[in-house]
Write a protein that holds these residues in place. Sequence first.
Motif, PDB file in Angstrom:
ATOM      1  N   UNK A  81       0.869  -1.176   0.000  1.00  0.00           N
ATOM      2  CA  UNK A  81       0.000   0.000   0.000  1.00  0.00           C
ATOM      3  C   UNK A  81       0.903   1.223   0.000  1.00  0.00           C
ATOM      4  N   UNK A  82       0.261   2.422  -0.071  1.00  0.00           N
ATOM      5  CA  UNK A  82       1.059   3.645  -0.108  1.00  0.00           C
ATOM      6  C   UNK A  82       0.561   4.637   0.943  1.00  0.00           C
ATOM      7  N   UNK A  83       1.516   5.188   1.667  1.00  0.00           N
ATOM      8  CA  UNK A  83       1.260   6.240   2.646  1.00  0.00           C
ATOM      9  C   UNK A  83       2.138   7.416   2.264  1.00  0.00           C
ATOM     10  N   UNK A  84       1.520   8.543   1.942  1.00  0.00           N
ATOM     11  CA  UNK A  84       2.252   9.709   1.460  1.00  0.00           C
ATOM     12  C   UNK A  84       3.187   9.329   0.311  1.00  0.00           C
ATOM     13  N   UNK A 143       4.633   6.658  -0.411  1.00  0.00           N
ATOM     14  CA  UNK A 143       5.719   5.730  -0.111  1.00  0.00           C
ATOM     15  C   UNK A 143       5.135   4.340   0.114  1.00  0.00           C
ATOM     16  N   UNK A 144       5.766   3.311  -0.454  1.00  0.00           N
ATOM     17  CA  UNK A 144       5.234   1.951  -0.404  1.00  0.00           C
ATOM     18  C   UNK A 144       5.615   1.255   0.890  1.00  0.00           C
ATOM     19  N   UNK A 145       4.633   0.534   1.475  1.00  0.00           N
ATOM     20  CA  UNK A 145       4.861  -0.262   2.673  1.00  0.00           C
ATOM     21  C   UNK A 145       4.174  -1.614   2.497  1.00  0.00           C
ATOM     22  N   UNK A 146       4.842  -2.714   2.862  1.00  0.00           N
ATOM     23  CA  UNK A 146       4.266  -4.044   2.638  1.00  0.00           C
ATOM     24  C   UNK A 146       3.334  -4.484   3.754  1.00  0.00           C
ATOM     25  N   UNK A 147       2.373  -5.327   3.378  1.00  0.00           N
ATOM     26  CA  UNK A 147       1.587  -6.037   4.383  1.00  0.00           C
ATOM     27  C   UNK A 147       2.485  -7.068   5.066  1.00  0.00           C
ATOM     28  N   UNK A 148       2.215  -7.339   6.323  1.00  0.00           N
ATOM     29  CA  UNK A 148       2.832  -8.465   7.011  1.00  0.00           C
ATOM     30  C   UNK A 148       1.718  -9.307   7.610  1.00  0.00           C
ATOM     31  N   UNK A 196      -8.884  -6.377  10.586  1.00  0.00           N
ATOM     32  CA  UNK A 196      -7.630  -5.636  10.685  1.00  0.00           C
ATOM     33  C   UNK A 196      -6.589  -6.179   9.704  1.00  0.00           C
ATOM     34  N   UNK A 197      -5.640  -5.301   9.376  1.00  0.00           N
ATOM     35  CA  UNK A 197      -4.485  -5.668   8.567  1.00  0.00           C
ATOM     36  C   UNK A 197      -3.267  -4.989   9.175  1.00  0.00           C
ATOM     37  N   UNK A 198      -2.078  -5.478   8.803  1.00  0.00           N
ATOM     38  CA  UNK A 198      -0.842  -4.972   9.396  1.00  0.00           C
ATOM     39  C   UNK A 198       0.169  -4.616   8.303  1.00  0.00           C
ATOM     40  N   UNK A 199       0.898  -3.534   8.543  1.00  0.00           N
ATOM     41  CA  UNK A 199       1.942  -3.100   7.628  1.00  0.00           C
ATOM     42  C   UNK A 199       3.269  -3.006   8.374  1.00  0.00           C
ATOM     43  N   UNK A 246      -2.457   8.621   9.705  1.00  0.00           N
ATOM     44  CA  UNK A 246      -2.028   8.788   8.311  1.00  0.00           C
ATOM     45  C   UNK A 246      -2.985   8.073   7.368  1.00  0.00           C
ATOM     46  N   UNK A 247      -3.214   8.701   6.213  1.00  0.00           N
ATOM     47  CA  UNK A 247      -4.072   8.131   5.181  1.00  0.00           C
ATOM     48  C   UNK A 247      -3.322   7.033   4.431  1.00  0.00           C
ATOM     49  N   UNK A 248      -4.013   5.907   4.189  1.00  0.00           N
ATOM     50  CA  UNK A 248      -3.421   4.753   3.516  1.00  0.00           C
ATOM     51  C   UNK A 248      -4.207   4.461   2.246  1.00  0.00           C
ATOM     52  N   UNK A 249      -3.539   4.436   1.120  1.00  0.00           N
ATOM     53  CA  UNK A 249      -4.187   4.137  -0.155  1.00  0.00           C
ATOM     54  C   UNK A 249      -4.137   2.636  -0.415  1.00  0.00           C
ATOM     55  N   UNK A 250      -5.316   2.001  -0.368  1.00  0.00           N
ATOM     56  CA  UNK A 250      -5.424   0.572  -0.667  1.00  0.00           C
ATOM     57  C   UNK A 250      -5.533   0.331  -2.161  1.00  0.00           C
ATOM     58  N   UNK A 251      -6.402   1.077  -2.809  1.00  0.00           N
ATOM     59  CA  UNK A 251      -6.536   1.077  -4.263  1.00  0.00           C
ATOM     60  C   UNK A 251      -6.641   2.530  -4.696  1.00  0.00           C
ATOM     61  N   UNK A 252      -5.995   2.880  -5.785  1.00  0.00           N
ATOM     62  CA  UNK A 252      -6.080   4.264  -6.239  1.00  0.00           C
ATOM     63  C   UNK A 252      -5.228   4.500  -7.456  1.00  0.00           C
ATOM     64  N   UNK A 253      -4.506   5.597  -7.465  1.00  0.00           N
ATOM     65  CA  UNK A 253      -3.698   5.957  -8.618  1.00  0.00           C
ATOM     66  C   UNK A 253      -2.386   5.190  -8.674  1.00  0.00           C
ATOM     67  N   UNK A 254      -1.911   4.727  -7.520  1.00  0.00           N
ATOM     68  CA  UNK A 254      -0.609   4.057  -7.479  1.00  0.00           C
ATOM     69  C   UNK A 254      -0.746   2.554  -7.663  1.00  0.00           C
ATOM     70  N   UNK A 255      -1.606   1.935  -6.866  1.00  0.00           N
ATOM     71  CA  UNK A 255      -1.894   0.510  -7.016  1.00  0.00           C
ATOM     72  C   UNK A 255      -3.352   0.354  -7.412  1.00  0.00           C
ATOM     73  N   UNK A 256      -3.578  -0.219  -8.582  1.00  0.00           N
ATOM     74  CA  UNK A 256      -4.929  -0.385  -9.120  1.00  0.00           C
ATOM     75  C   UNK A 256      -5.376  -1.831  -8.957  1.00  0.00           C
TER      76      UNK A 256
END
Length: 362
Positions: free
Chosen positions: A281-284, A286-291, A298-301, A311-321
């Motif tokens: 996913x992406x926060x600001x 910047x990419x961060x992996x799920x663990x 719930x999910x973990x990064x 902080x806002x977390x992009x699950x689907x959007x312009x970066x990861x579709x």
Amino acid sequence: MGVTIDLNAIRENKRRIEALGRPVFAVVKNNAYNLGMKPVVTTLYEEGVRHFMVTTLDEATEVRSSAPDARVLVMNPVYEWTSVHEQQLDVAIGSYDWLVAQRSQLDGVRLHLKLDVGMNRFGAKTYDEALAILAYCQDEGLDLVGLCTHFPLADADNAEIEHSVHVERFADWSTRLMERQTFEVVHAANSAATLQADPRLGHCTHVRVGIFLYGYSSVEPVDWLIPAFRWETEVIAIHDIEAGAHVGYGTGYTAESRERIAVLPIGYGDGLMRARRHLPVHIQEKAFPFVSNIFMSHSFLRVDASVQIGDRVELYGNTTKIDDITRTGYANNSEQLCARSWRVPHRYEGGNVCTPPTNQFV
């Protein structure tokens, strides 16, 4: 935070699809691919779409409420006829036996002859059966207005070879049937087949597309499609854990060193498929992996010191579709759209339509 559905993207995708040469026969089954039947149908209807396809009578009733003079085609075999007559719905012919059994209900109903070229779901399985259906309709004075099929392998890895067989079968059967009957609409090309511009489908009057309208392609990337779906959540907790510590249920993930773990309030209970964890996913930006795994709620990064609670977390959007997850091989795009729960807050952009009365966010 939540899901945003961009109706302007759907408008623009419709225009770009029709720029390929044929009007759209819009597939809006399963709540318009879980983007919301009323907003999507209203948007497409305002854009001039006058043919819609669904699978069930209940779906057809929803479409009719937003598209009063459109043609609404029900593809599943119909056995209850009140709404068909009251709402002037189109109905697909499931087989010759179905046609004969339902004869008493068919006066005044617009029928579509479906050719089963390999799906083995509904429709005439042989040319002889299709010819028998046509002859029966003509002898009985039934209103046979459409001719169609559904290609089973248009978006599969072996589509180039196998799809050609199905196209050839449809082209042969439909051409011969059209010598005996004039059809108002002939529709075969699903989204993937639309790209192929096969000359053997030149006699079709419409392209019957679904996933392309919403901005996604399970075949090769289509740069001119605009994704209509975004999903964001937020960080609700952060933990610094030591080497050897586990994250989530069980012992599926064990930290190899000291790590910073962010907790997200989203999981498969909200429709976030476990396949989503195969890309970050992406926060600001910047990419961060799920663990660990994606759990029900719930999910973990694994994150760094720049990430903070809220902080806002992009699950689907312009970066990861959605397409990006599809191409990992763990899920397809329609499945990911349909999995999402409407308990997640939703909003619409780009349209003057009625949005769902609950779970709104600003």
